[in-house]
Design an enzyme around this catalytic site. Structure first.
Site, PDB file in Angstrom:
ATOM      1  N   ALA A 168       1.048  -1.055   0.096  1.00  0.00           N
ATOM      2  CA  ALA A 168       0.040  -0.124  -0.031  1.00  0.00           C
ATOM      3  C   ALA A 168       0.971   1.262  -0.007  1.00  0.00           C
ATOM      4  CB  ALA A 168      -1.031   0.045   1.178  1.00  0.00           C
ATOM      5  N   GLY A 169       1.943   1.245  -0.826  1.00  0.00           N
ATOM      6  CA  GLY A 169       2.909   2.410  -0.739  1.00  0.00           C
ATOM      7  C   GLY A 169       2.504   3.158  -1.954  1.00  0.00           C
ATOM      8  N   GLY A 185       1.224   1.245  -4.883  1.00  0.00           N
ATOM      9  CA  GLY A 185      -0.202   0.332  -4.459  1.00  0.00           C
ATOM     10  C   GLY A 185      -1.302   1.386  -4.077  1.00  0.00           C
ATOM     11  N   ARG A 187      13.928   1.732  -5.509  1.00  0.00           N
ATOM     12  CA  ARG A 187      15.424   2.248  -5.265  1.00  0.00           C
ATOM     13  C   ARG A 187      15.473   3.414  -5.211  1.00  0.00           C
ATOM     14  NH1 ARG A 187      17.558   2.634 -11.731  1.00  0.00           N
ATOM     15  NH2 ARG A 187      15.323   2.822 -12.950  1.00  0.00           N
ATOM     16  N   ASN A 202      10.152  -4.804  -8.253  1.00  0.00           N
ATOM     17  CA  ASN A 202      11.448  -4.766  -8.995  1.00  0.00           C
ATOM     18  C   ASN A 202      12.542  -5.755  -8.315  1.00  0.00           C
ATOM     19  OD1 ASN A 202      11.091  -3.596 -11.488  1.00  0.00           O
ATOM     20  ND2 ASN A 202      11.173  -1.577 -10.483  1.00  0.00           N
ATOM     21  N   ARG A 207       6.146   5.775 -21.758  1.00  0.00           N
ATOM     22  CA  ARG A 207       7.189   6.741 -21.807  1.00  0.00           C
ATOM     23  C   ARG A 207       7.660   6.956 -23.195  1.00  0.00           C
ATOM     24  NH1 ARG A 207       9.653   4.013 -16.130  1.00  0.00           N
ATOM     25  NH2 ARG A 207       8.722   5.331 -14.973  1.00  0.00           N
ATOM     26  N   HIS A 214      12.959  -5.237 -18.218  1.00  0.00           N
ATOM     27  CA  HIS A 214      12.752  -3.780 -17.680  1.00  0.00           C
ATOM     28  C   HIS A 214      13.917  -3.170 -17.000  1.00  0.00           C
ATOM     29  CE1 HIS A 214      10.344  -0.423 -16.150  1.00  0.00           C
ATOM     30  NE2 HIS A 214      10.432  -0.803 -14.944  1.00  0.00           N
TER      31      HIS A 214
HETATM   32  N1  NAI Z   1       7.872  -2.984 -12.950  1.00  0.00           N
HETATM   33  C1  NAI Z   1       7.527  -1.691 -12.887  1.00  0.00           C
HETATM   34  O1  NAI Z   1       7.391  -1.085 -13.954  1.00  0.00           O
HETATM   35  C2  NAI Z   1       7.810  -0.713 -11.610  1.00  0.00           C
HETATM   36  C3  NAI Z   1       8.035  -1.266 -10.474  1.00  0.00           C
HETATM   37  N2  NAI Z   1       7.982  -0.704  -9.406  1.00  0.00           N
HETATM   38  C4  NAI Z   1       8.505  -1.302  -8.254  1.00  0.00           C
HETATM   39  O2  NAI Z   1       7.190  -1.589  -7.334  1.00  0.00           O
HETATM   40  C5  NAI Z   1       7.810  -1.707  -5.868  1.00  0.00           C
HETATM   41  C6  NAI Z   1       6.801  -0.872  -4.957  1.00  0.00           C
HETATM   42  O3  NAI Z   1       6.962   0.549  -5.330  1.00  0.00           O
HETATM   43  P1  NAI Z   1       6.471   1.579  -4.445  1.00  0.00           P
HETATM   44  O4  NAI Z   1       5.178   1.604  -4.130  1.00  0.00           O
HETATM   45  O5  NAI Z   1       6.862   3.087  -4.981  1.00  0.00           O
HETATM   46  O6  NAI Z   1       7.307   1.447  -2.906  1.00  0.00           O
HETATM   47  P2  NAI Z   1       6.988   1.751  -1.495  1.00  0.00           P
HETATM   48  O7  NAI Z   1       7.967   1.638  -0.586  1.00  0.00           O
HETATM   49  O8  NAI Z   1       6.172   3.303  -1.727  1.00  0.00           O
HETATM   50  O9  NAI Z   1       5.633   0.848  -1.228  1.00  0.00           O
HETATM   51  C7  NAI Z   1       6.119  -0.676  -0.980  1.00  0.00           C
HETATM   52  C8  NAI Z   1       5.021  -1.261   0.039  1.00  0.00           C
HETATM   53  O10 NAI Z   1       5.413  -2.569   0.031  1.00  0.00           O
HETATM   54  C9  NAI Z   1       4.943  -2.884   1.469  1.00  0.00           C
HETATM   55  N3  NAI Z   1       5.391  -4.405   1.710  1.00  0.00           N
HETATM   56  C10 NAI Z   1       6.901  -4.546   1.968  1.00  0.00           C
HETATM   57  N4  NAI Z   1       6.792  -5.870   2.327  1.00  0.00           N
HETATM   58  C11 NAI Z   1       5.550  -6.285   2.218  1.00  0.00           C
HETATM   59  C12 NAI Z   1       4.890  -7.637   2.531  1.00  0.00           C
HETATM   60  N5  NAI Z   1       5.794  -8.744   2.844  1.00  0.00           N
HETATM   61  N6  NAI Z   1       3.789  -7.657   2.239  1.00  0.00           N
HETATM   62  C13 NAI Z   1       2.804  -6.853   1.940  1.00  0.00           C
HETATM   63  N7  NAI Z   1       3.612  -5.355   1.752  1.00  0.00           N
HETATM   64  C14 NAI Z   1       4.652  -5.492   2.043  1.00  0.00           C
HETATM   65  C15 NAI Z   1       5.705  -1.917   2.476  1.00  0.00           C
HETATM   66  O11 NAI Z   1       5.265  -1.643   3.649  1.00  0.00           O
HETATM   67  C16 NAI Z   1       5.186  -0.584   1.492  1.00  0.00           C
HETATM   68  O12 NAI Z   1       4.035  -0.020   1.819  1.00  0.00           O
HETATM   69  C17 NAI Z   1       9.284  -1.526  -6.035  1.00  0.00           C
HETATM   70  O13 NAI Z   1       9.954  -2.710  -5.884  1.00  0.00           O
HETATM   71  C18 NAI Z   1       9.572  -0.629  -7.168  1.00  0.00           C
HETATM   72  O14 NAI Z   1      10.847  -0.680  -7.739  1.00  0.00           O
HETATM   73  C19 NAI Z   1       7.678   0.606  -9.219  1.00  0.00           C
HETATM   74  C20 NAI Z   1       7.452   1.353 -10.479  1.00  0.00           C
HETATM   75  C21 NAI Z   1       7.489   0.572 -11.460  1.00  0.00           C
HETATM   76  O1  OAA Z   2      12.867   2.900 -12.075  1.00  0.00           O
HETATM   77  C1  OAA Z   2      12.462   2.281 -10.903  1.00  0.00           C
HETATM   78  O2  OAA Z   2      13.090   1.891 -10.076  1.00  0.00           O
HETATM   79  C2  OAA Z   2      11.012   1.956 -10.988  1.00  0.00           C
HETATM   80  C3  OAA Z   2      10.446   1.542 -12.248  1.00  0.00           C
HETATM   81  O3  OAA Z   2      10.651   0.293 -12.730  1.00  0.00           O
HETATM   82  C4  OAA Z   2      10.271   2.404 -13.314  1.00  0.00           C
HETATM   83  O4  OAA Z   2       9.811   3.469 -12.819  1.00  0.00           O
HETATM   84  O5  OAA Z   2      10.353   1.942 -14.426  1.00  0.00           O
END
Ligand code: NAI
Ligand code: OAA
Length: 313
Positions: free
Chosen positions: A13-14, A17, A87, A125, A156, A180
Site C-alpha cells: 500500500a505504498g 499500490g 530504488r 522490481n 514513456r 525492464h
Molecule cells: N515494474 C515496474 O514498472 C515498476 C516497479 N516498481 C517497483 O514496485 C515496488 C513498489 O514501489 P513503491 O510502491 O514506490 O514502493 P513503496 O515503498 O512506496 O511501497 C512498497 C510497499 O510494500 C510494502 N511491503 C513490504 N513488504 C511487504 C509484504 N511482505 N507484504 C505486503 N506489503 C509489503 C511496504 O510496507 C510498502 O508499503 C518497488 O519494488 C518498485 O521498484 C515501481 C514502479 C514501476
Molecule cells: O525505475 C524504477 O526503479 C521504478 C521502475 O521500474 C520504473 O519507473 O520504471
C-alpha cells in the site's frame, strides 16, 4: 444473470499500490482490497478509508478496504503485487533482488492459499525476475502470472514521441520489448503516429535520443524524486492490464510472460507483445526481428537471466 463486482487485491500500500487502488476504484473495475504488513495496518486502513471518502465526490461505487489480513483477499479475481522496496538514486533495479525476492515469496505463498484462482500481476522490481519468483512460488498456469513493464516503458516512449512531434498521444503507437532494464528494446520499426512510420517523421539521431531516454526513463524519475521511484504512470499501467483482463478486452499490449521457445528463449520471463483478456495472457506474438533487433533483445534477455540466476526460492 446476477452481476457481481470483481474483487481486486493490491498487495503493498505504498506509492504504487495506493495509487493503483484509487485508480481501480475510480474506474469502478471492482471492489478493492489494499493490503500491507501488520505493522502498517492502521495507515493502510486510513488510506483505504480516505479513498472511499472520495467516492461520493467522484461518483464511484467500488468499495475499498485496507487490511493486513490475507483472509480479506480470499477469492480475489485479480491480485496486483507492488510489495517490496523501491530504488533510490544511484541504485539499479537489480540491487533490489534479494530483499524483494524474499518478500515476493512470502506474499505469493499467501496469495496461493487464499486466492488460488486469481490472475496475478507483478510490479515489484526487478520485475522480470520477480515475475519468475512469483510463478515458481504460486504454481499457477503461466497465463495467470503476468509482469508489468512494457505498458509503462511503451507509455514513456509514446510520451516522448508525441512531445517531439507535438501530436496527440492518442495517435502514437509503438512498443518496447525485452526486460525492464536499461537495455530494453523500443521497437522503432513498429512505431507510428496515425499510421505514419516515425522513421519518416523524426530524424534518426533524435529517434535514438528518444530510445535512450525511454531506456533510462525509470532512472530519470528516480533522480528527480530523490527518495523513491515513479508511481503515477506505473499505477496507470497496472490498471490498464487489470481492465483488459476484467473486461476480457483482448488488448494487444506488451507484458512480461513466460517464454517457452518463443524468440528462441526457454524458461525465461521477458516483455513481449501479447493478447491480454479474460484468461490472462491468451497469446504471445512472436515478431520477425532484424538481426540488430534480435541482438538487442538477446542482450536484454541475458541481463534478465543473470538476475534470475541469483533468485533463491
Ligand atoms: N515494474 C515496474 O514498472 C515498476 C516497479 N516498481 C517497483 O514496485 C515496488 C513498489 O514501489 P513503491 O510502491 O514506490 O514502493 P513503496 O515503498 O512506496 O511501497 C512498497 C510497499 O510494500 C510494502 N511491503 C513490504 N513488504 C511487504 C509484504 N511482505 N507484504 C505486503 N506489503 C509489503 C511496504 O510496507 C510498502 O508499503 C518497488 O519494488 C518498485 O521498484 C515501481 C514502479 C514501476
Ligand atoms: O525505475 C524504477 O526503479 C521504478 C521502475 O521500474 C520504473 O519507473 O520504471
Amino acid at each position: 444473470m446476477a452481476l457481481t463486482r470483481k474483487k481486486i487485491t493490491v498487495v503493498g500500500a505504498g506509492f504504487t499500490g495506493a495509487t493503483t487502488a484509487l485508480m481501480l476504484a475510480q474506474k469502478e473495475l471492482g471492489n478493492v482490497v489494499l493490503l500491507d504488513i501488520p505493522q502498517l495496518e492502521n495507515p493502510t486502513k486510513g488510506k483505504a478509508l480516505d479513498m472511499l471518502e472520495a467516492s461520493p465526490v467522484q461518483g464511484f461505487d467500488s468499495q475499498i478496504i485496507g487490511t493486513s489480513n490475507y483472509d480479506d483477499a480470499a477469492d480475489s479475481d485479480i491480485v496486483i503485487i507492488t510489495a517490496g522496496i523501491a530504488r533510490k538514486p544511484g541504485m539499479s533495479r537489480d540491487d533490489l533482488v534479494n530483499t524483494n525476492a524474499g518478500i515476493m515469496k512470502s506474499v505469493c505463498e499467501n496469495v496461493k492459499r487464499v486466492a488460488p484462482e486469481s490472475t496475478v500481476i507483478i510490479l515489484s522490481n526487478p520485475v522480470d525476475a520477480m515475475t519468475y519468483a512469483a510463478y515458481k512460488t504460486l504454481g499457477f498456469p503461466k497465463n495467470r502470472v503476468i509482469g508489468q513493464s512494457g505498458v509503462l516503458d511503451t507509455a514513456r516512449y509514446c510520451t516522448f514521441i508525441a512531445q517531439e512531434l507535438n501530436v496527440s498521444v492518442e495517435d502514437v503507437r509503438g512498443f518496447v520489448l525485452g526486460g525492464h532494464g536499461d537495455d530494453m528494446v523500443p521497437l522503432v520499426r513498429y512505431s507510428n503516429v496515425g499510421g505514419i512510420p516515425i522513421e519518416t517523421l523524426i530524424p534518426a539521431d533524435r529517434i535514438q535520443e528518444i530510445v535512450q531516454r525511454t531506456r533510462v526513463g525509470g532512472g530519470e524519475i528516480v533522480n528527480l524524486l530523490g527518495n523513491g521511484s515513479a508511481y503515477y504512470a506505473p499505477a496507470a499501467s497496472l490498471v490498464q492490464m487489470a481492465e483488459a483482463i476484467i473486461k476480457d478486452k483482448k488488448r494487444i499490449i506488451p507484458v512480461i510472460a513466460l517464454l517457452e521457445g518463443e524468440y528462441g528463449y526457454n524458461d525465461l520471463f521477458l516483455g513481449v507483445p501479447a493478447i491480454l483478456g479474460g484468461s490472462g495472457i491468451e497469446k504471445v506474438f512472436e515478431l520477425d526481428l532484424t538481426a540488430e533487433e534480435k541482438a538487442a533483445l538477446d542482450k536484454s534477455a541475458n541481463s534478465v537471466r543473470s538476475v534470475i540466476s541469483v533468485v533463491n526460492l
